[in-house]
Design a protein around this motif. Sequence first.
Motif, PDB file in Angstrom:
ATOM      1  N   ARG A  30       0.834  -1.213   0.000  1.00  0.00           N
ATOM      2  CA  ARG A  30       0.000   0.000   0.000  1.00  0.00           C
ATOM      3  C   ARG A  30       0.867   1.260   0.000  1.00  0.00           C
ATOM      4  N   GLY A  31       1.977   1.187  -0.724  1.00  0.00           N
ATOM      5  CA  GLY A  31       2.910   2.308  -0.782  1.00  0.00           C
ATOM      6  C   GLY A  31       2.740   3.159  -2.021  1.00  0.00           C
ATOM      7  N   TYR A  32       1.511   3.416  -2.409  1.00  0.00           N
ATOM      8  CA  TYR A  32       1.253   4.166  -3.638  1.00  0.00           C
ATOM      9  C   TYR A  32       0.423   5.411  -3.334  1.00  0.00           C
ATOM     10  N   GLN A  33       0.386   6.285  -4.345  1.00  0.00           N
ATOM     11  CA  GLN A  33      -0.389   7.526  -4.252  1.00  0.00           C
ATOM     12  C   GLN A  33      -1.466   7.511  -5.336  1.00  0.00           C
ATOM     13  N   SER A  34      -2.366   8.461  -5.291  1.00  0.00           N
ATOM     14  CA  SER A  34      -3.452   8.508  -6.275  1.00  0.00           C
ATOM     15  C   SER A  34      -2.904   8.661  -7.693  1.00  0.00           C
ATOM     16  N   THR A  35      -1.796   9.379  -7.848  1.00  0.00           N
ATOM     17  CA  THR A  35      -1.208   9.523  -9.181  1.00  0.00           C
ATOM     18  C   THR A  35      -0.690   8.182  -9.699  1.00  0.00           C
ATOM     19  N   ASP A  36      -0.217   7.338  -8.785  1.00  0.00           N
ATOM     20  CA  ASP A  36       0.240   6.005  -9.174  1.00  0.00           C
ATOM     21  C   ASP A  36      -0.934   5.167  -9.690  1.00  0.00           C
ATOM     22  N   LEU A  37      -2.079   5.315  -9.061  1.00  0.00           N
ATOM     23  CA  LEU A  37      -3.254   4.553  -9.474  1.00  0.00           C
ATOM     24  C   LEU A  37      -3.715   4.976 -10.863  1.00  0.00           C
ATOM     25  N   ALA A  38      -3.656   6.252 -11.140  1.00  0.00           N
ATOM     26  CA  ALA A  38      -4.021   6.740 -12.470  1.00  0.00           C
ATOM     27  C   ALA A  38      -3.049   6.201 -13.522  1.00  0.00           C
ATOM     28  N   ALA A  39      -1.763   6.193 -13.202  1.00  0.00           N
ATOM     29  CA  ALA A  39      -0.753   5.661 -14.121  1.00  0.00           C
ATOM     30  C   ALA A  39      -0.978   4.166 -14.346  1.00  0.00           C
ATOM     31  N   LEU A  40      -1.333   3.462 -13.293  1.00  0.00           N
ATOM     32  CA  LEU A  40      -1.572   2.033 -13.393  1.00  0.00           C
ATOM     33  C   LEU A  40      -2.778   1.738 -14.281  1.00  0.00           C
ATOM     34  N   GLU A  41      -3.794   2.557 -14.194  1.00  0.00           N
ATOM     35  CA  GLU A  41      -4.959   2.378 -15.064  1.00  0.00           C
ATOM     36  C   GLU A  41      -4.587   2.594 -16.526  1.00  0.00           C
ATOM     37  N   LEU A  43      -1.651   2.089 -17.813  1.00  0.00           N
ATOM     38  CA  LEU A  43      -0.860   0.924 -18.174  1.00  0.00           C
ATOM     39  C   LEU A  43      -1.762  -0.270 -18.474  1.00  0.00           C
ATOM     40  N   TYR A  44      -2.728  -0.510 -17.624  1.00  0.00           N
ATOM     41  CA  TYR A  44      -3.667  -1.614 -17.797  1.00  0.00           C
ATOM     42  C   TYR A  44      -4.374  -1.502 -19.150  1.00  0.00           C
ATOM     43  N   ASP A  45      -4.857  -0.304 -19.475  1.00  0.00           N
ATOM     44  CA  ASP A  45      -5.535  -0.081 -20.754  1.00  0.00           C
ATOM     45  C   ASP A  45      -4.582  -0.302 -21.923  1.00  0.00           C
ATOM     46  N   ALA A  46      -3.352   0.178 -21.792  1.00  0.00           N
ATOM     47  CA  ALA A  46      -2.368   0.043 -22.875  1.00  0.00           C
ATOM     48  C   ALA A  46      -2.012  -1.420 -23.121  1.00  0.00           C
ATOM     49  N   VAL A  47      -1.931  -2.201 -22.077  1.00  0.00           N
ATOM     50  CA  VAL A  47      -1.641  -3.636 -22.236  1.00  0.00           C
ATOM     51  C   VAL A  47      -2.814  -4.319 -22.929  1.00  0.00           C
ATOM     52  N   HIS A  48      -4.020  -3.979 -22.518  1.00  0.00           N
ATOM     53  CA  HIS A  48      -5.206  -4.613 -23.105  1.00  0.00           C
ATOM     54  C   HIS A  48      -5.432  -4.219 -24.556  1.00  0.00           C
ATOM     55  N   THR A  49      -4.979  -3.048 -24.957  1.00  0.00           N
ATOM     56  CA  THR A  49      -5.149  -2.631 -26.351  1.00  0.00           C
ATOM     57  C   THR A  49      -3.952  -3.017 -27.222  1.00  0.00           C
ATOM     58  N   GLY A  50      -2.932  -3.582 -26.607  1.00  0.00           N
ATOM     59  CA  GLY A  50      -1.761  -4.019 -27.365  1.00  0.00           C
ATOM     60  C   GLY A  50      -0.710  -2.947 -27.567  1.00  0.00           C
ATOM     61  N   GLN A  51      -0.909  -1.780 -26.981  1.00  0.00           N
ATOM     62  CA  GLN A  51       0.078  -0.710 -27.103  1.00  0.00           C
ATOM     63  C   GLN A  51       1.361  -1.069 -26.366  1.00  0.00           C
ATOM     64  N   ILE A  52       1.224  -1.807 -25.272  1.00  0.00           N
ATOM     65  CA  ILE A  52       2.366  -2.280 -24.491  1.00  0.00           C
ATOM     66  C   ILE A  52       2.273  -3.792 -24.377  1.00  0.00           C
ATOM     67  N   GLN A  53       3.392  -4.450 -24.600  1.00  0.00           N
ATOM     68  CA  GLN A  53       3.466  -5.912 -24.487  1.00  0.00           C
ATOM     69  C   GLN A  53       4.014  -6.284 -23.117  1.00  0.00           C
ATOM     70  N   ARG A  54       3.602  -7.431 -22.623  1.00  0.00           N
ATOM     71  CA  ARG A  54       4.120  -7.938 -21.347  1.00  0.00           C
ATOM     72  C   ARG A  54       5.126  -9.045 -21.618  1.00  0.00           C
ATOM     73  N   GLU A  55       6.215  -9.056 -20.852  1.00  0.00           N
ATOM     74  CA  GLU A  55       7.160 -10.171 -20.917  1.00  0.00           C
ATOM     75  C   GLU A  55       6.522 -11.421 -20.339  1.00  0.00           C
ATOM     76  N   ALA A  56       5.767 -11.250 -19.256  1.00  0.00           N
ATOM     77  CA  ALA A  56       5.114 -12.383 -18.599  1.00  0.00           C
ATOM     78  C   ALA A  56       3.928 -12.839 -19.443  1.00  0.00           C
TER      79      ALA A  56
END
Length: 68
Positions: A30-41, A43-56
Amino acid sequence: MIGRLVQSAFQTGCLSVESEGLIRQVLAMRGYQSTDLAALERLYDAVHTGQIQREAHGTVNLLSALPS
């Protein structure tokens, strides 16, 4: 920290296994801030749309560690 990891993923077009693990650790502690949550969202969208690929392989479940 999450913001920097997300920025790196956007720059490289890839979310590394190491970065994903670090994001999970920060979320678990729980070491995050609200700006981190926005960035994470973004990222999540970019992975789902294929803009970013995951190694895993498998489904992206980073947001499951967030509080309800």
